[in-house]
Design a protein around this motif. Structure first.
Motif, PDB file in Angstrom:
ATOM      1  N   GLU A 137       0.798  -1.221   0.000  1.00 19.55           N
ATOM      2  CA  GLU A 137       0.000   0.000   0.000  1.00 19.55           C
ATOM      3  C   GLU A 137       0.835   1.278   0.000  1.00 19.55           C
ATOM      4  N   PRO A 138       1.922   1.367   0.804  1.00 14.99           N
ATOM      5  CA  PRO A 138       2.713   2.604   0.748  1.00 14.99           C
ATOM      6  C   PRO A 138       3.311   2.870  -0.629  1.00 14.99           C
ATOM      7  N   LEU A 139       3.707   1.824  -1.298  1.00 14.49           N
ATOM      8  CA  LEU A 139       4.272   1.996  -2.636  1.00 14.49           C
ATOM      9  C   LEU A 139       3.197   2.467  -3.610  1.00 14.49           C
ATOM     10  N   TRP A 140       2.011   1.906  -3.498  1.00 19.66           N
ATOM     11  CA  TRP A 140       0.917   2.339  -4.376  1.00 19.66           C
ATOM     12  C   TRP A 140       0.542   3.796  -4.090  1.00 19.66           C
ATOM     13  N   LYS A 141       0.583   4.172  -2.821  1.00 21.20           N
ATOM     14  CA  LYS A 141       0.290   5.557  -2.457  1.00 21.20           C
ATOM     15  C   LYS A 141       1.310   6.498  -3.093  1.00 21.20           C
ATOM     16  N   ALA A 142       2.589   6.150  -3.022  1.00 16.82           N
ATOM     17  CA  ALA A 142       3.625   6.968  -3.651  1.00 16.82           C
ATOM     18  C   ALA A 142       3.476   6.986  -5.162  1.00 16.82           C
ATOM     19  N   MET A 143       3.111   5.851  -5.737  1.00 14.42           N
ATOM     20  CA  MET A 143       2.928   5.771  -7.182  1.00 14.42           C
ATOM     21  C   MET A 143       1.781   6.665  -7.636  1.00 14.42           C
ATOM     22  N   LYS A 144       0.687   6.639  -6.881  1.00 13.31           N
ATOM     23  CA  LYS A 144      -0.450   7.486  -7.235  1.00 13.31           C
ATOM     24  C   LYS A 144      -0.078   8.954  -7.179  1.00 13.31           C
ATOM     25  N   LYS A 145       0.705   9.318  -6.177  1.00 17.34           N
ATOM     26  CA  LYS A 145       1.123  10.712  -6.059  1.00 17.34           C
ATOM     27  C   LYS A 145       1.982  11.108  -7.263  1.00 17.34           C
ATOM     28  N   ALA A 146       2.877  10.216  -7.675  1.00 15.05           N
ATOM     29  CA  ALA A 146       3.735  10.521  -8.824  1.00 15.05           C
ATOM     30  C   ALA A 146       2.934  10.656 -10.105  1.00 15.05           C
ATOM     31  N   LEU A 147       1.851   9.891 -10.212  1.00 13.90           N
ATOM     32  CA  LEU A 147       1.076   9.889 -11.451  1.00 13.90           C
ATOM     33  C   LEU A 147       0.002  10.964 -11.490  1.00 13.90           C
ATOM     34  N   TYR A 148      -0.629  11.227 -10.345  1.00 12.74           N
ATOM     35  CA  TYR A 148      -1.832  12.039 -10.356  1.00 12.74           C
ATOM     36  C   TYR A 148      -1.710  13.383  -9.636  1.00 12.74           C
ATOM     37  N   SER A 149      -0.567  13.642  -8.990  1.00 10.90           N
ATOM     38  CA  SER A 149      -0.429  14.949  -8.334  1.00 10.90           C
ATOM     39  C   SER A 149      -0.361  16.044  -9.387  1.00 10.90           C
ATOM     40  N   PRO A 310       0.800   8.205 -24.752  1.00  9.82           N
ATOM     41  CA  PRO A 310       2.163   7.802 -24.357  1.00  9.82           C
ATOM     42  C   PRO A 310       2.221   7.443 -22.881  1.00  9.82           C
ATOM     43  N   PRO A 311       2.925   6.382 -22.538  1.00  9.20           N
ATOM     44  CA  PRO A 311       2.980   5.951 -21.133  1.00  9.20           C
ATOM     45  C   PRO A 311       3.797   6.900 -20.280  1.00  9.20           C
ATOM     46  N   ARG A 312       3.387   7.041 -19.034  1.00  6.57           N
ATOM     47  CA  ARG A 312       4.158   7.849 -18.087  1.00  6.57           C
ATOM     48  C   ARG A 312       5.376   7.084 -17.584  1.00  6.57           C
ATOM     49  N   ILE A 313       5.349   5.783 -17.758  1.00 10.96           N
ATOM     50  CA  ILE A 313       6.448   4.936 -17.291  1.00 10.96           C
ATOM     51  C   ILE A 313       7.064   4.261 -18.513  1.00 10.96           C
ATOM     52  N   LYS A 314       8.305   4.538 -18.775  1.00 13.68           N
ATOM     53  CA  LYS A 314       8.995   3.963 -19.920  1.00 13.68           C
ATOM     54  C   LYS A 314       9.641   2.648 -19.516  1.00 13.68           C
ATOM     55  N   LYS A 315       9.254   1.586 -20.170  1.00 17.97           N
ATOM     56  CA  LYS A 315       9.849   0.277 -19.920  1.00 17.97           C
ATOM     57  C   LYS A 315      10.298  -0.317 -21.243  1.00 17.97           C
ATOM     58  N   SER A 316      11.515  -0.798 -21.271  1.00 18.78           N
ATOM     59  CA  SER A 316      12.014  -1.415 -22.498  1.00 18.78           C
ATOM     60  C   SER A 316      11.285  -2.728 -22.732  1.00 18.78           C
ATOM     61  N   SER A 317      11.109  -3.026 -23.985  1.00 20.22           N
ATOM     62  CA  SER A 317      10.389  -4.240 -24.356  1.00 20.22           C
ATOM     63  C   SER A 317      11.361  -5.389 -24.579  1.00 20.22           C
TER      64      SER A 317
END
Length: 1911
Positions: A137-149, A310-317
């Motif tokens: 949950e703490p990681l998801w909370k931080a992730m949401k802040k990074a994406l939606y703040s 375009p994705p907010r998170i770049k991940k190599s394929s």
């Protein structure tokens, strides 16, 4: 949380970890620390980490992180519970609120390091869920802040990036509780929408556990999402999940943990149903991007669809890696075995290749793409195909080796079998052999890697083909590409070739192949030479070069010693058929072949001599031989000679020694001095005693003679071309350097000769080339005496090499591999005699040189002539090189504590918490300070350092241009003194790279445990280097070190560029090894800059430039800006350099400003992490502390560290305040240049903090800057106001410091709302209301982030603002800054701003797009001040909006848009004022829009409607919805702007527009035949957008969605056909209007054409979006009509669009149930259409669609395709016939080769049965057509195998030859076929020709015509 079940003491370490450690320790030449001792060091480090975390001493904690990395580098085992707690510790640190992004990335990297297996070959994580559980949950909370703040969305700088957190999730998900899987899905899936899918799929996959036991919870949902979205990113993630799950399933089976961990359910193909597997295989085929038919490359629209989101998170394929893994781990014996040549009939049970469904699918894929592996068919797909091939083999070998282990618990029915292995290799062999000669070097390397794996699995199948191509490639050396390719391939399969037990029959080829490679050593072809040396190295490194024929055979003939790498299989496994080989005969052939070794050795060295003779002359500053190409060749040759010399038997070594000695004593070539010296050094490394005895006497005599006759007597201090008369001297000196560079003990025999030689060289060599070479000799001798290094790197241990029988039968040892513990490494360890010899050199040579140098320094500066400079340089060279050869002579001991160092701050720092080195046993020679030898060496070393400082001071006082070489020499001497200690980072990295290269060359499969001896020697060298490297890290500074560092800084500020650069390179290396040396450097640099700044315009620009270059370096910049005392100084000193007029310095300053800004993150400046409660970190530290002895964490030390925390905080705050004041002062200076004012403004913006109220003066500065004449200044100033007001809002809405710093303040109007209670439909027709703050109906829902799949438990809305008065009362501490803004904004300010905004920015690119920074600027002002400035602003808009100038209209729109966007919480009065102006002006604005300004106002409307509740904008929504939609008006522009605005409204309101969407869609469908093309385009786009909005498969809960995915049909409702009635009516209209089309130029105005183009544009638009799958239900009935449109020749536009749409349909993967109906539509179009053009256009589309969906088609459907293609061969139209033949060829090539036999008989019979009557005969035309169809059928069969010759091809050639003289088109088709055959078979004709008999060859020559190409 941590698992409660911690291991017992006896189970602290894994057995394999202890075994690995023992092997590493035993390989080293000295006793290493015990596990217990290293555990004590680990506890010490952990204790420091705990104390630093408890005292918030983050700067020191980062240093101890580095110490922990050093500890991990030594590969000692760590207790599992300790590792688990450390992972938890860093997890909590990474999620710590307010942590710097830089530190978060560092801590995530630490987690990765802790989870990296100790054994690099292992794929097993050192801990698992039994050891650790982490909360998600703490990681998801931080992730949401990074994406939606808001801040995160605006500039992506809020806290750690989403990409960093995503990486953390990948590591941490290994430890998320499996029981939380459903909660993860329930939490994340609601945020999955049409707009966020590219980002959320990555996050979802990152959080999910890849455990088979819980896969059933999410796999159906992932497959449903994949089926419904046209997205390459989703495809990547689904393939990744599928592959890892399948592999994990097999891993659990292999480990015997099925009952404990649970498995996925076994289904049709492994764990997949037939439908799921077909979809996966279709994806695999489509992922190769091969061109099919008329499409030149991939036509997949999924990539295009992802670009729109375009994705907010770049991940190599890594799609191909996971596709290969998926297929390999799905291969079992799970079906009937397909017999060879079996052709299934209607009643035959479906059979599979080797009885495996997955393998049969792979065979189908490879067969369909085999054509694209050929070198002549190269393209973007080449590397992809080769990479897929290589990965398949990699995964298969890995699985095969795992399953053959005795402990493998995999059930027999789930294992690979020999039959599967053989079929697998047979399937991939031909493509790999084709790709081996690819024109793409990467593809070639990948194909060779695949062949390497095949040679291990099935050598009898692969090796003969490789050898056949090898001999051909080596014998025809005119084709260089083939030669290099086969030699590279041979390098890969060498292990199989030379190892008797891997492939009996390969050893006899070794010597012939080596002979053939000799011509490859050619300086004119560097690539070929390097490939040749690689093969020779790979072969020779694993065998002895010795002639066995001159020795008697050993007595035992039956023993087959040597390699233990014999393939083994589980008991009872069917081994299949093995090729019978006579071992006795092979043994004899191998023994006899070794007689050629002597000739080969002679040929090899003579070839090398010839290469040396043709080298360019040595020269340049570094004495390089030629350019980079020649250097690369020489490096490769040197490595090869090293290996060859090491593997020579005694007779062969004597032969080589004599050969080289004869050459060396009769030649002296200036161009190959260094190269020949290296060659002799290789001999010396193999047998130093014989080499030294042979060469030394002769060379000593030659050197003495040359020196006596004046060699090297011309004084020089710079590098120059060699003097011809010195060539013999340098030649012999290079030989001496080579022979004395190793051997150690052997040098003692020649001690006196060596000493005499050194003294002579010191005295006599005066030229730079002479004395530098002589100095290197001294260094080589000292390194040889005192160094620790392996003595021999032969391929077998010393005892085996010296065994009397070894030389008689060494071929049985070829390719031998060892376990690490079996390798006996013989090290050179310095003896007392060697140490004494080295000390004697120090006492006599070095001390004497220093005496001379001391005397030279006493010479007055005025008397220092050329001779003085020469003497100084050469003696310094000798001293420097001597110490460079003694890096491990003595072990340094830190004296005193860090507290005694300069720049230590006693108020804020704790000396005991400053990082110290991880001291370990590392091979230093003298380690006892009481030892007289230690003291003597230390005294010599100290004297060297003092001399360097004294010389530096002297040279700085008398620096001149003629002193550059001297200063450079001294600088390099300081480099040696400070950094030549232990092993440098570069040397350690080189050792690691060498190990990787050798290991990669030798590694045959993952987790391989046995390697050639050379690999283990390199492994030991890495361990040795690692220990030496650690000794050089975190060294304590002494007074002398600080003096030398200061000297380097002075040199770095030199006016001479060469001096500056040399010193800066050394200095930047020094700060990486000495603790806090950066402080000394920065102090000196800042002082220098301050002094120059005080001088104003008289400042020395070179000193400033040198200082700035130092500050620009990454290490110093990072340190300065992260260390509080220096951060402010760094920033302010840059702003004081505006008086320097030199452009290069001004450019450098601006670069420094730009690069320093990212370091000024708000997290770095604020104090939250220093004074807030951090329960997660505290709990993690307490858990670590529980495992530590009490003494590790002294209470008094903890108390001291915590007591100094306030001082650190105070220092940080003082720096901040001082820096802010300095920036303000710079800006206020009247003479400050605008660029510097701008830089100061940027700094001030970056330094704004939420935890402190903004300075009022900043608001004034920003508002003045917003009216600056410079656009960039306005831009940054506006950002400053925006950020400043954002801080005011955050401070007002937050109740404490924690909420302020975490950005978690709550708007008083914010409410939580249950989405199920809201009627979104009613919002469209409800006006704004005020005052009612509690009623649910008065809550405004602005942003909707969820709801596509399901709603979360609540969403956020805002209550209505008050009717009167402000909505918020801003906090008291922020009132001064708000008052400053009020005082600054007036009518003049608005007027000036409007003038500036209305200017045309760049007349060459005058765009009128709305500027986001301007909109944001006014939005932020009006959000805070509400209606205070609204009248001023609106009056400004009044003066602009009606002006015809588009730039003024843009300015008006930007001001109005900012006010409008900021009116979210306006009170009723302010709202009425705003809309009282907007509402009456809307009709006027709309009516005055022109083509130049329509985008301005359209963007204004879109910007302000998006993410806003419709009730807030009711007037404009009402206005837009009441606009009449006209489609038949007089003005296209008037109609189009209405459609544009309506489309913008729909796009902005998104799902809230759905209630109105049906009416609009009905209107659009009714008017698709409008006469304006522009309007039709708008209609098509709006239709696509509205259908997208209507796709809302919202479920009441995530669980309902998951249940539907698991059991129900169409969970995301992509098959709904709500508007199918419109399509039906359109089809009826098209049918009626088709025959009423207008003629000639008016055809485009036909009703049919207009309707058709609109529908096609609609389909085209949808197919390029993520929602492409929703269009297929509408496409099905339209397909026949689209095929008809494609034949219309009178409407190029309609024809182009219809053909394009048909091709695009093949690029989208339709749902399975649509595949065969679409295929049937194509078949019916071909069969029943009366138009030959429809047939012609449909056939290539059918081919492409068939290829894309091959795995989804039933056998019956495939049969229908085959039949219709055969029928089309007899079509009346010749173009259709030829297209059918090409399509049939591709069809057969793809998958239907089993049908060839039947078709061949059919076409042969038809050809023989059909006789051509005379041309005048009535039946001639029909007979010609029938015969042509038969000939085309035969040609299609031949073309189906373009690069091979099947056994049935030559008879067909004879048939074609019989008809080659027939009338056209038969003869034309035959000649074309012959030309293609010649082109595709010319590379392999030397083998293909043997398949033709004489008659067939003549027949081929006949159809080719003319002189036979093949004769």
């Amino acid at each position: 949380m941590l698992s409660e079940d911690t291991p017992s003491e006896s189970g602290l370490y894994e057995e394999d970890e202890l075994n690995e450690l023992k092997r590493c320790k035993d390989a080293l030449p000295y006793e290493c620390e015990s596990v217990e001792a290293m555990q004590d060091k680990l506890q010490f480090i952990i204790g420091r980490l705990v104390m630093c975390a408890d005292s918030r001493y983050w700067e020191a904690l980062v240093g101890w992180d580095g110490a922990l990395q050093c500890w991990l580098l030594l590969k000692y085992p760590m207790p599992r519970h300790t590792r688990a707690k450390l992972v938890r510790f860093y997890y909590e640190l990474a999620l710590m609120p307010g942590a710097e992004p830089r530190l978060v990335r560092h801590w995530v990297d630490m987690i990765w390091r802790l989870l990296t297996p100790i054994n690099d070959d292992s794929r097993k994580y050192p801990i698992n869920r039994d050891d650790l559980e982490l909360p998600w949950e703490p990681l998801w909370k931080a992730m949401k802040k990074a994406l939606y703040s808001k801040k995160g969305r605006r500039d992506g700088t809020f806290g750690p990036s989403a990409g960093t957190l995503s990486s953390l999730a990948e590591y941490a998900s290994l430890f998320f509780p499996l029981s939380e899987t459903e909660n993860i899905l329930n939490t994340i899936l609601p945020y999955f929408t049409q707009d966020s899918y590219t980002t959320m799929i990555t996050i979802l996959v990152g959080f999910l556990p890849f455990k088979p036991s819980v896969a059933h919870l999410y796999v159906p949902a992932l497959f449903s999402i994949w089926e419904s979205f046209n997205s390459a990113i989703i495809e990547d993630r689904v393939v990744t999940v599928s592959a890892i799950l399948v592999k994990n399933q097999m891993t659990i089976l292999t480990q015997g943990k099925a009952e404990k961990e649970g498995l996925m359910q076994w289904k049709d193909v492994g764990v997949w149903t037939e439908s799921e597997w077909r979809r996966l295989m279709r994806l695999c085929s489509g992922s190769m991007y091969v061109p099919i038919g008329a499409i030149p490359g991939t036509s997949a629209t999924s990539l295009h669809a992802d670009l729109s989101n375009p994705p907010r998170i770049k991940k190599s394929s890594h799609r191909y890696k996971y596709l290969a893994m998926l297929i390999v781990y799905s291969i079992f014996s799970d079906g009937p075995v397909k017999a060879e040549g079996q052709t299934p009939g209607p009643t035959t049970q479906k059979a599979y290749l080797a009885g495996s469904k997955a393998l049969d699918s792979l065979d189908s894929i490879i067969t369909s793409m085999e054509n694209y592996f050929h070198p002549s068919n190269t393209g973007v797909w080449t590397t992809t195909l080769a990479g897929f091939l290589q990965r398949l083999l990699y995964e298969f070998v890995h699985r095969w080796r795992e399953e053959e282990k005795p402990e493998c618990a995999t059930p027999r029915e789930r294992r690979l079998t020999p039959a599967i292995r053989s079929a697998f290799v047979q399937t991939l062999k031909t493509p790999a052999l084709l790709a081996m000669f690819s024109k793409d070097p990467m593809a070639t390397a990948l194909a060779q890697g695949a062949l390497k794996s095949m040679s291990l699995l099935e050598p009898d199948l692969v090796m003969p083909d490789i050898l056949e191509r090898t001999y051909s490639g080596l014998e025809t050396i005119n084709e260089t590409h083939r030669t290099t390719a086969v030699m590279s391939c041979l390098s890969g399969v060498t292990q199989t070739l030379i190892t008797e037990k891997l492939w009996l029959g390969g050893q006899k080829h070794v010597i012939p192949l080596l002979d053939l490679c000799i011509p490859g050593i050619d300086l004119n072809d560097p690539i070929k030479t390097i490939c040749t040396t690689l093969y020779i190295t790979a072969s020779v490194s694993q065998l002895m070069i010795g002639d066995m024929t001159v020795l008697p055979r050993p007595d035992h003939q039956n023993g087959r010693n040597g390699s233990d790498m014999e393939l083994s299989f589980p008991e009872g496994t069917d081994l299949g058929e093995a090729k019978a080989v006579n071992w006795e005969e092979e043994d004899t052939l191998v023994r006899e072949s070794t007689a050629g070794f002597a000739d080969w050795v002679v040929s090899f060295f003579r070839r090398v001599f010839a290469l040396f003779e043709n080298l360019p002359e040595e020269g340049g500053r570094t004495n390089r031989t030629g350019g980079r190409t020649e250097e690369s060749v020489l490096k490769a040759i040197k490595t090869t000679i090293d290996i060859v010399c090491m593997q020579l038997s005694d007779p062969m070594f004597d032969l080589a020694l004599k050969l080289i000695y004869d050459y060396g004593t009769t030649n002296a070539r200036a161009n190959s001095v260094r190269a020949f010296g290296n060659l002799v050094a290789s001999l010396a490394r193999a047998k130093p005693e014989q080499t030294i005895a042979k060469f030394l006497p002769f060379c000593l005599e030659q050197i003495k003679t040359e020196l006596e006759h004046g060699a090297s007597s011309v004084r020089s201090t710079t590098t120059h071309a060699p003097i011809p008369s010195d060539t013999t001297f340098h030649w012999n000196l290079a030989i001496v350097r080579g022979i004395l560079g190793c051997g150690g003990q052997e040098l003692l025999k020649y001690k006196q000769d060596i000493l005499e030689l050194i003294h002579l060289l010191v005295e006599k060599t005066k030229s730079e080339r002479g004395y530098s070479g002589s100095a290197r000799l001294v260094g080589r001798v000292l390194q040889s005496l005192t160094g620790i290094y392996p003595l021999a790197s032969r391929f077998v241990n010393k005892d085996e090499w010296e065994d009397e029988n070894f030389a008689r039968e060494h071929h049985r040892y070829w390719g031998k591999v060892y376990k690490y513990e079996e390798v006996d490494i013989e090290w050179h360890m310095p003896t007392d005699e060697e140490i004494a010899f080295a000390m004697e050199i120090l006492d006599t040579v070095v001390a004497s040189a220093l005496d001379t140098l001391d005397g030279l320094l006493n010479v007055p500066a005025a008397s220092r002539d050329h001779a003085w400079r020469n003497d100084f340089c050469r003696y310094t060279h000798f001293v420097r090189s001597s110490w460079a050869g003694l890096p491990n002579i003595i072990l340094e001991f830190a004296s005193g504590s860090a507290q005694e160092e300069e720049h230590f701050n006693t108020d804020t720092e704790v000396a005991e918490l400053i990082v110290s080195p991880v001291s370990v046993e590392s091979g230093f020679i003298l380690t006892d300070p009481e030892d007289p030898r230690y003291q003597a060496v230390a005294a010599h070393r100290a004297r060297f350092g003092k001399f360097l400082h004294r010389a530096s001071v002297s040279l700085l006082q008398s620096e001149g241009e003629d002193h550059i070489e001297i200063v450079t020499t001294v600088t390099k001497g300081i480099d040696v003194y400070l950094l030549d200690y232990g092993v440098a980072r570069e040397t350690f990295a080189t050792a690691q790279k060498n190990l990787e290269v050798y290991k990669e060359q030798a590694q045959m499969w993952a987790k391989q445990e046995m390697f050639p001896r050379m690999v283990w020697i390199k492994h030991a060298m890495v361990q040795f280097s690692a220990r030496m490297y650690l000794q050089g890290l975190y060294r304590r500074r002494t007074e002398l070190v600080d003096l030398l560092v200061n000297d380097l800084v002075d040199f770095s500020l030199s006016p001479y560029v060469r001096v500056r650069r040399t010193a800066q390179i050394v200095l930047l290396s020094v700060i990486q090894y000495f603790t806090r040396a950066a402080r000394v450097v920065l102090s000196k640099v800042f002082d220098a800059l301050d002094n120059e700044i005080k001088r104003g315009k008289d400042a020395n620009p070179d000193r400033q430039k040198g200082a700035l270059h130092l500050l620009w370096s990454k290490d110093l910049r990072t340190y300065a800006l992260s260390y509080s005392p220096w951060a402010g100084k760094y920033l302010t000193v840059l702003l004081e350099l505006q008086h320097q007029e030199k452009p290069s310095i001004q450019k450098l300053v601006q670069t420094l400003v730009h690069d320093s800004l990212p370091h000024l993150s708000e997290e770095h400046l604020q104090l939250f992490t220093y004074n807030a409660e951090l329960p997660g970190v505290t709990n993690a530290t307490r858990a670590l502390e529980d495992d530590l002895p009490a003494a590790i964490i002294p209470a008094d030390l903890v108390k001291e560290a915590k007591a100094k925390l306030p001082a650190r905080i105070q220092r940080k705050e003082a720096m901040y305040d001082q820096t802010i004041n300095n920036m303000i002062e710079v800006i206020h200076r009247p003479k400050t240049h605008w660029r510097y004012a701008q830089s100061a403004t940027r700094y001030l913006i970056s330094m704004l903090r939420k935890d402190r109220p903004p300075h009022p003066e900043l608001a004034k500065i920003f508002l003045r800057g917003a009216c600056s004449d410079h656009a960039t200044m306005r831009y940054y100033s506006q950002r400053g106001i925006t950020k400043l007001l954002e801080i005011v809002k955050v401070r007002t809405f937050s109740k404490d410091d924690q909420e302020i710093n975490q950005g978690e303040g709550k708007n008083p109007l914010r409410r939580k709302v249950d989405p199920k209670t809201i009627s979104f439909e009613s919002h469209l027709n409800t006006p704004m209301s005020f005052g009612d703050k509690d009623a649910v109906c008065s809550v405004f829902i602005d942003k909707i982030w969820a709801g596509f799949i399901a709603w979360p438990s609540h969403i956020h809305g805002y209550a209505a603002p008050p009717e009167q008065g402000p909505a918020f009362t801003w906090e008291k501490s922020s009132q001064p800054v708000l008052q400053a803004i009020r005082e600054s904004i007036d009518t003049d300010w608005f007027t000036k701003l409007a003038i500036l905004w209305a200017q045309e920015g760049n007349r060459t690119n005058a765009k009128t797009d709305l500027r986001a920074e301007n909109l944001e600027f006014f939005k932020s002002i009006f959000q805070v001040f509400e209606g205070e400035f609204i009248q001023l602003a609106l009056s400004t808009v009044d003066s602009l909006w009606a002006d015809p100038d588009k730039f003024k209209q843009r300015a008006a729109a930007e001001i109005l848009g900012g006010i409008w966007r900021g009116s979210k919480h306006f009170s009723g009065d302010a709202y009425a004022t705003l809309w009282g102006w907007i509402t009456p002006h809307l009709p006027q604005i709309f009516s005055q829009m022109t083509p130049d300004t329509v985008t301005i106002w359209q963007n204004l409307i879109s910007h302000n409607l998006v993410d806003r509740d419709p009730r807030r904008n009711f007037p404009i929504i009402e206005f837009i919805t009441n606009l009449p939609l006209e489609f038949q008006g007089d003005s296209a522009f008037t109609m189009s702007k209405t459609l544009t605005v309506v489309g913008s409204l729909a796009e902005a309101l998104e799902s809230r527009f759905v209630p109105m969407s049906d009416d609009h869609l009905n209107t659009y469908f009714e008017n698709i035949a409008t006469g304006y093309a522009e309007i039709r385009t708008h209609i098509a786009q709006n239709m696509a957008g509205l259908l997208d909005l209507q796709w809302q498969p919202t479920y009441p809960s995530v669980k309902a969605f998951l249940d539907q995915c698991a059991s129900g049909p169409d969970p995301l409702q992509i098959r709904k056909t709500k508007h199918l009635g419109h399509i039906t009516r359109i089809l009826e209209t098209l049918a009626e209007s088709r025959d009423q089309r207008l003629l000639g130029p008016r055809v485009s105005q036909s009703h049919y054409d207009k309707v058709g183009l609109t529908i096609l544009q609609w389909i085209w638009t949808v197919c390029h979006s993520a929602q492409a799958l929703t269009i297929f239900p509408y496409i099905m009935p339209l397909l026949p009509e689209m095929l008809h449109m494609a034949e219309l020749q009178d409407s190029s536009e309609l024809q182009m669009f219809s053909a394009g749409v048909l091709y695009i349909l093949t690029a989208v993967c339709p749902p399975e149930e649509f595949v065969e109906p679409i295929t049937d539509n194509f078949i019916r179009a071909v069969q029943s259409s009366p138009s030959w053009r429809i047939r012609l256009n449909t056939l290539p589309i059918l081919q492409v669609f068939y290829f894309r969906n091959l795995h989804m088609l039933s056998d019956d459907c495939i049969s229908r395709i085959k039949d219709v293609l055969c029928d089309c061969l007899g079509d009346a139209n010749i173009e259709v016939r030829e297209m059918a033949a090409a399509t049939l060829s591709g069809f057969l090539r793809c998958s239907q080769r089993k049908a060839i036999a039947v078709l061949k008989d059919r076409f042969v019979r038809l050809a023989r049965r059909t006789k051509l009557p005379p041309r005048q005969s009535p039946g001639h035309a029909d007979a010609l057509r029938i015969l042509h169809s038969a000939i085309l059928g035969l040609i299609s069969l031949i073309d189906a195998y373009p690069y091979t010759v099947e056994k049935w091809v030559p008879p067909l050639i004879e048939i074609l030859a019989e008809h080659s003289a027939d009338p056209p088109p038969i003869s034309t088709s035959i000649r074309k076929c012959a030309a293609n055959f010649k082109k595709t078979h010319q590379d392999t004709w030397h083998t293909d020709q043997h398949l033709f008999n004489e008659d067939q060859t003549q027949a081929l020559s006949l159809i080719v015509t003319g002189t036979s190409y093949y004769a």
